[in-house]
Motif scaffolding. Structure first.
Motif, PDB file in Angstrom:
ATOM      1  N   UNK A   1       0.833  -1.205   0.000  1.00 56.73           N
ATOM      2  CA  UNK A   1       0.000   0.000   0.000  1.00 56.73           C
ATOM      3  C   UNK A   1       0.866   1.253   0.000  1.00 56.73           C
ATOM      4  N   UNK A   2       2.079   1.169   0.556  1.00 57.77           N
ATOM      5  CA  UNK A   2       2.976   2.319   0.627  1.00 57.77           C
ATOM      6  C   UNK A   2       3.743   2.583  -0.656  1.00 57.77           C
ATOM      7  N   UNK A   3       3.753   1.633  -1.573  1.00 55.42           N
ATOM      8  CA  UNK A   3       4.477   1.809  -2.826  1.00 55.42           C
ATOM      9  C   UNK A   3       5.138   0.525  -3.293  1.00 55.42           C
ATOM     10  N   UNK A   4       6.227   0.677  -4.003  1.00 55.79           N
ATOM     11  CA  UNK A   4       6.925  -0.460  -4.605  1.00 55.79           C
ATOM     12  C   UNK A   4       8.288  -0.661  -3.956  1.00 55.79           C
ATOM     13  N   UNK A   5       8.688  -1.916  -3.849  1.00 60.08           N
ATOM     14  CA  UNK A   5      10.052  -2.246  -3.463  1.00 60.08           C
ATOM     15  C   UNK A   5      10.714  -2.783  -4.723  1.00 60.08           C
ATOM     16  N   UNK A   6      11.884  -2.256  -5.055  1.00 61.33           N
ATOM     17  CA  UNK A   6      12.578  -2.644  -6.288  1.00 61.33           C
ATOM     18  C   UNK A   6      13.930  -3.259  -5.950  1.00 61.33           C
ATOM     19  N   UNK A   7      14.495  -3.912  -6.948  1.00 59.25           N
ATOM     20  CA  UNK A   7      15.823  -4.496  -6.778  1.00 59.25           C
ATOM     21  C   UNK A   7      16.448  -4.693  -8.147  1.00 59.25           C
ATOM     22  N   UNK A   8      17.725  -4.394  -8.245  1.00 51.69           N
ATOM     23  CA  UNK A   8      18.457  -4.698  -9.461  1.00 51.69           C
ATOM     24  C   UNK A   8      18.744  -6.185  -9.511  1.00 51.69           C
ATOM     25  N   UNK A   9      18.699  -6.779 -10.700  1.00 45.20           N
ATOM     26  CA  UNK A   9      18.919  -8.226 -10.831  1.00 45.20           C
ATOM     27  C   UNK A   9      20.274  -8.664 -10.280  1.00 45.20           C
TER      28      UNK A   9
ATOM     29  N   UNK B   1      21.893  -7.156  -7.844  1.00 46.27           N
ATOM     30  CA  UNK B   1      22.045  -6.756  -6.440  1.00 46.27           C
ATOM     31  C   UNK B   1      21.571  -7.874  -5.519  1.00 46.27           C
ATOM     32  N   UNK B   2      22.271  -8.109  -4.394  1.00 44.05           N
ATOM     33  CA  UNK B   2      21.894  -9.208  -3.503  1.00 44.05           C
ATOM     34  C   UNK B   2      20.641  -8.925  -2.666  1.00 44.05           C
ATOM     35  N   UNK B   3      20.312  -7.651  -2.471  1.00 44.52           N
ATOM     36  CA  UNK B   3      19.161  -7.324  -1.634  1.00 44.52           C
ATOM     37  C   UNK B   3      18.324  -6.227  -2.300  1.00 44.52           C
ATOM     38  N   UNK B   4      17.057  -6.092  -1.859  1.00 43.57           N
ATOM     39  CA  UNK B   4      16.198  -5.043  -2.433  1.00 43.57           C
ATOM     40  C   UNK B   4      16.740  -3.654  -2.113  1.00 43.57           C
ATOM     41  N   UNK B   5      16.266  -2.677  -2.883  1.00 40.73           N
ATOM     42  CA  UNK B   5      16.665  -1.290  -2.646  1.00 40.73           C
ATOM     43  C   UNK B   5      16.165  -0.847  -1.275  1.00 40.73           C
ATOM     44  N   UNK B   6      16.844   0.132  -0.683  1.00 42.61           N
ATOM     45  CA  UNK B   6      16.552   0.572   0.681  1.00 42.61           C
ATOM     46  C   UNK B   6      15.294   1.416   0.776  1.00 42.61           C
ATOM     47  N   UNK B   7      14.717   1.824  -0.320  1.00 41.61           N
ATOM     48  CA  UNK B   7      13.564   2.727  -0.287  1.00 41.61           C
ATOM     49  C   UNK B   7      12.283   2.016  -0.703  1.00 41.61           C
ATOM     50  N   UNK B   8      11.173   2.614  -0.297  1.00 37.11           N
ATOM     51  CA  UNK B   8       9.866   2.234  -0.816  1.00 37.11           C
ATOM     52  C   UNK B   8       9.485   3.319  -1.806  1.00 37.11           C
ATOM     53  N   UNK B   9       9.241   2.926  -3.008  1.00 36.56           N
ATOM     54  CA  UNK B   9       9.044   3.857  -4.116  1.00 36.56           C
ATOM     55  C   UNK B   9       7.580   4.254  -4.253  1.00 36.56           C
ATOM     56  N   UNK B  10       7.275   5.563  -4.115  1.00 32.85           N
ATOM     57  CA  UNK B  10       5.898   6.000  -4.388  1.00 32.85           C
ATOM     58  C   UNK B  10       5.579   5.828  -5.881  1.00 32.85           C
ATOM     59  N   UNK B  11       4.341   5.529  -6.192  1.00 30.80           N
ATOM     60  CA  UNK B  11       3.944   5.277  -7.574  1.00 30.80           C
ATOM     61  C   UNK B  11       4.122   6.489  -8.479  1.00 30.80           C
ATOM     62  N   UNK B  12       4.076   7.699  -7.922  1.00 38.68           N
ATOM     63  CA  UNK B  12       4.219   8.887  -8.770  1.00 38.68           C
ATOM     64  C   UNK B  12       5.651   9.080  -9.269  1.00 38.68           C
ATOM     65  N   UNK B  13       6.597   8.300  -8.753  1.00 34.20           N
ATOM     66  CA  UNK B  13       7.987   8.377  -9.218  1.00 34.20           C
ATOM     67  C   UNK B  13       8.260   7.460 -10.419  1.00 34.20           C
ATOM     68  N   UNK B  14       7.322   6.596 -10.749  1.00 34.06           N
ATOM     69  CA  UNK B  14       7.516   5.636 -11.845  1.00 34.06           C
ATOM     70  C   UNK B  14       7.342   6.365 -13.177  1.00 34.06           C
ATOM     71  N   UNK B  15       8.356   6.254 -14.037  1.00 36.26           N
ATOM     72  CA  UNK B  15       8.315   6.855 -15.381  1.00 36.26           C
ATOM     73  C   UNK B  15       7.580   5.928 -16.349  1.00 36.26           C
ATOM     74  N   UNK B  16       7.863   4.635 -16.261  1.00 36.23           N
ATOM     75  CA  UNK B  16       7.225   3.670 -17.146  1.00 36.23           C
ATOM     76  C   UNK B  16       7.866   2.308 -17.009  1.00 36.23           C
ATOM     77  N   UNK B  17       7.436   1.389 -17.854  1.00 41.60           N
ATOM     78  CA  UNK B  17       7.978   0.034 -17.822  1.00 41.60           C
ATOM     79  C   UNK B  17       8.800  -0.234 -19.078  1.00 41.60           C
ATOM     80  N   UNK B  18       9.807  -1.066 -18.920  1.00 40.27           N
ATOM     81  CA  UNK B  18      10.695  -1.406 -20.033  1.00 40.27           C
ATOM     82  C   UNK B  18       9.970  -2.393 -20.943  1.00 40.27           C
ATOM     83  N   UNK B  19       9.892  -2.047 -22.236  1.00 44.49           N
ATOM     84  CA  UNK B  19       9.208  -2.906 -23.210  1.00 44.49           C
ATOM     85  C   UNK B  19      10.168  -3.505 -24.240  1.00 44.49           C
TER      86      UNK B  19
END
Length: 183
Positions: A98-106, A108-126
Motif C-alpha cells: 500500500x505504501x508503494x513499490x520495493x525494487x531491486x536490481x537483478x 544486487x543481492x538485496x532489495x533497494x533501501x527505499x519504498x518507491x511511491x507510484x508517482x515516481x515511476x516513469x514507465x515500464x521497459x518494453x
C-alpha cells in the motif's frame, strides 16, 4: 551497334538506379523519424543503462525503451524506470504494498533501501538493444550531433569525388585519353 552507343545506355541506367536507391533511403529515414515522433508523443522514451545493477538481463550500455505504464500499479517481476533524486533508475519490481513499490536490481543481492511511491515511476521497459545505450549517450554529447553532420557532409563529398555525375552534356568535348606506348 558501336561500343560507344552501348556505353551511353549504361550511364542513365546507373543514374536511375542511384536515384531509386536514394529515394528509398530518404523514404526509410522519413518513416523512422515519423515513427519516432509518434512514439515520443505517446510517451515512449529511450534511456541508457549506466550501471551493472540489472545485469545480465540489461548490462551496462543497453538501450531500454520505456513505455508509459499500461496499468496503475506495476506487477511484481516487471522492470520499471523511476526517478530517484535527480536521476533515473531501471530496476525490477520486487514487491508491492500500500505504501508503494520495493525494487531491486537483478545483480544486487538485496532489495533497494527505499519504498518507491507510484508517482515516481516513469514507465515500464518494453524493449532493449544491447550496446545501443552507448550510441544514445554519444549523440547526447555536444560533439555527437556535430560528428554526425560532419560525417554525412564528408560522405557526400567523397561520393561526388569518386562517383561524379553522369555523361557530359551533348556537344561537350571529351578530354582525349592518354596513349601509352608499349616498349
Amino acid at each position: 551497334m558501336t561500343d560507344r552507343a552501348a556505353g551511353l545506355g549504361a550511364a542513365p541506367r546507373r543514374s536511375a538506379l542511384g536515384r531509386a536507391a536514394m529515394a528509398l533511403l530518404v523514404l526509410l529515414t522519413l518513416v523512422a523519424v515519423a515513427g519516432g515522433v509518434v512514439a515520443w508523443t505517446q510517451g515512449y522514451r529511450l534511456y541508457a543503462v549506466r550501471t551493472g545493477s540489472m545485469a545480465p538481463a540489461y548490462p551496462t550500455g543497453t538501450l531500454v525503451v520505456v513505455a508509459p505504464l499500461a496499468q496503475e500499479v506495476p506487477t511484481t517481476g516487471s522492470v520499471i524506470t523511476f526517478r530517484i533524486g535527480d536521476g533515473l533508475v531501471t530496476h525490477r519490481v520486487f514487491a508491492t504494498s500500500a505504501g508503494g513499490l520495493t525494487t531491486r536490481g537483478d545483480a544486487n543481492p538485496s532489495p533497494d533501501a527505499w519504498t518507491l511511491p507510484l508517482d515516481r515511476v516513469v514507465g515500464s521497459v518494453v524493449a532493449a538493444v544491447p550496446n545501443g545505450g552507448y550510441i544514445l549517450v554519444f549523440f547526447k554529447q555536444p560533439t555527437g550531433a556535430l560528428t554526425l553532420v560532419s560525417g554525412l557532409v564528408s560522405l557526400t563529398l567523397l561520393w561526388t569525388l569518386f562517383f561524379p555525375g553522369g555523361e557530359p552534356a551533348p556537344g561537350a568535348e571529351r578530354a582525349p585519353r592518354p596513349v601509352h606506348a608499349r616498349a
